[in-house]
Write a protein that holds these residues in place. Sequence first.
Motif, mmCIF file in Angstrom:
data_model
loop_
_atom_site.group_PDB
_atom_site.id
_atom_site.type_symbol
_atom_site.label_atom_id
_atom_site.label_comp_id
_atom_site.label_asym_id
_atom_site.label_seq_id
_atom_site.Cartn_x
_atom_site.Cartn_y
_atom_site.Cartn_z
ATOM 1 N N TYR A 1 48.286 6.548 26.056
ATOM 2 C CA TYR A 1 47.350 5.677 25.348
ATOM 3 C C TYR A 1 46.834 6.369 24.101
ATOM 4 N N LYS A 2 46.593 5.608 23.073
ATOM 5 C CA LYS A 2 45.937 6.082 21.860
ATOM 6 C C LYS A 2 44.431 6.076 22.137
ATOM 7 N N ALA A 3 43.754 7.152 21.806
ATOM 8 C CA ALA A 3 42.304 7.225 22.000
ATOM 9 C C ALA A 3 41.596 6.436 20.903
ATOM 10 N N LYS A 4 40.574 5.679 21.299
ATOM 11 C CA LYS A 4 39.809 4.880 20.338
ATOM 12 C C LYS A 4 39.078 5.774 19.349
ATOM 13 N N ASP A 5 38.572 6.906 19.834
ATOM 14 C CA ASP A 5 37.912 7.870 18.948
ATOM 15 C C ASP A 5 38.150 9.290 19.466
ATOM 16 N N ALA A 6 37.910 10.254 18.620
ATOM 17 C CA ALA A 6 38.189 11.656 18.938
ATOM 18 C C ALA A 6 37.322 12.180 20.081
ATOM 19 N N ALA A 7 36.155 11.608 20.291
ATOM 20 C CA ALA A 7 35.272 12.055 21.367
ATOM 21 C C ALA A 7 35.925 11.884 22.732
ATOM 22 N N MET A 8 36.778 10.879 22.878
ATOM 23 C CA MET A 8 37.479 10.672 24.150
ATOM 24 C C MET A 8 38.387 11.848 24.472
ATOM 25 N N LEU A 9 38.987 12.428 23.451
ATOM 26 C CA LEU A 9 39.906 13.546 23.653
ATOM 27 C C LEU A 9 39.177 14.778 24.163
ATOM 28 N N ASP A 10 37.926 14.944 23.759
ATOM 29 C CA ASP A 10 37.146 16.119 24.152
ATOM 30 C C ASP A 10 36.391 15.912 25.460
ATOM 31 N N ALA A 11 36.275 14.667 25.933
ATOM 32 C CA ALA A 11 35.478 14.367 27.121
ATOM 33 C C ALA A 11 36.190 14.714 28.424
ATOM 34 N N VAL A 12 37.516 14.824 28.386
ATOM 35 C CA VAL A 12 38.283 15.076 29.611
ATOM 36 C C VAL A 12 39.289 16.203 29.407
ATOM 37 N N HIS A 13 39.815 16.703 30.516
ATOM 38 C CA HIS A 13 40.835 17.741 30.505
ATOM 39 C C HIS A 13 41.971 17.303 31.424
ATOM 40 N N ALA A 14 43.142 17.898 31.255
ATOM 41 C CA ALA A 14 44.270 17.610 32.134
ATOM 42 C C ALA A 14 43.865 17.916 33.576
ATOM 43 N N GLY A 15 44.191 17.011 34.481
ATOM 44 C CA GLY A 15 43.828 17.163 35.885
ATOM 45 C C GLY A 15 42.576 16.396 36.283
ATOM 46 N N ASP A 16 41.800 15.919 35.319
ATOM 47 C CA ASP A 16 40.592 15.143 35.621
ATOM 48 C C ASP A 16 40.960 13.755 36.126
ATOM 49 N N ARG A 17 40.232 13.289 37.138
ATOM 50 C CA ARG A 17 40.359 11.909 37.593
ATOM 51 C C ARG A 17 39.403 11.071 36.745
ATOM 52 N N VAL A 18 39.892 9.902 36.285
ATOM 53 C CA VAL A 18 39.114 9.100 35.359
ATOM 54 C C VAL A 18 39.170 7.619 35.727
ATOM 55 N N ASN A 19 38.133 6.903 35.286
ATOM 56 C CA ASN A 19 38.130 5.445 35.247
ATOM 57 C C ASN A 19 38.340 5.097 33.787
ATOM 58 N N TYR A 20 39.193 4.113 33.525
ATOM 59 C CA TYR A 20 39.465 3.778 32.133
ATOM 60 C C TYR A 20 39.838 2.314 31.977
ATOM 61 N N SER A 21 39.697 1.838 30.752
ATOM 62 C CA SER A 21 40.120 0.499 30.360
ATOM 63 C C SER A 21 40.970 0.651 29.114
ATOM 64 N N ALA A 22 41.970 -0.200 28.991
ATOM 65 C CA ALA A 22 42.852 -0.135 27.830
ATOM 66 C C ALA A 22 43.245 -1.540 27.405
ATOM 67 N N THR A 23 43.527 -1.677 26.133
ATOM 68 C CA THR A 23 44.044 -2.931 25.601
ATOM 69 C C THR A 23 45.405 -2.673 24.990
ATOM 70 N N ASP A 24 46.173 -3.730 24.851
ATOM 71 C CA ASP A 24 47.503 -3.621 24.268
ATOM 72 C C ASP A 24 47.457 -4.225 22.874
ATOM 73 N N ASN A 25 47.678 -3.401 21.856
ATOM 74 C CA ASN A 25 47.691 -3.865 20.470
ATOM 75 C C ASN A 25 49.097 -3.719 19.915
#
Length: 99
Positions: free
Chosen positions: A63-87
């Motif tokens: 997925y493409k991150a909506k903003d750069a803050a998303m990239l810094d909020a998580v690390h590989a191996g983290d379990r996450v809840n997320y929503s995505a749209t298809d553009n």
Amino acid sequence: MGTTKFIWAGAAALSLLATSAVADDMTGMVMRIDRLNGTISIQQTQKGTVGASTGTAGALQEYKAKDAAMLDAVHAGDRVNYSATDNNGTGTLTKLQKQ
């Protein structure tokens, strides 16, 4: 002319249903973060326990991150809840929250 309006109304209704299905909250595990390209790869996990074992791995999606803050909020191996749209064939994260 009435048939054409009916077809357009049906197509619009299907479009709305498809869009809302893509935007539902999903769960997964962050597998890779590419800060240069602004993408996050997430292995989707199945929600719930009815008829399936918990933690069943789904498809790996990038997925493409909506903003750069998303990239810094998580690390590989983290379990996450997320929503995505298809553009236009490109998935874009709209929400990303660490579990």
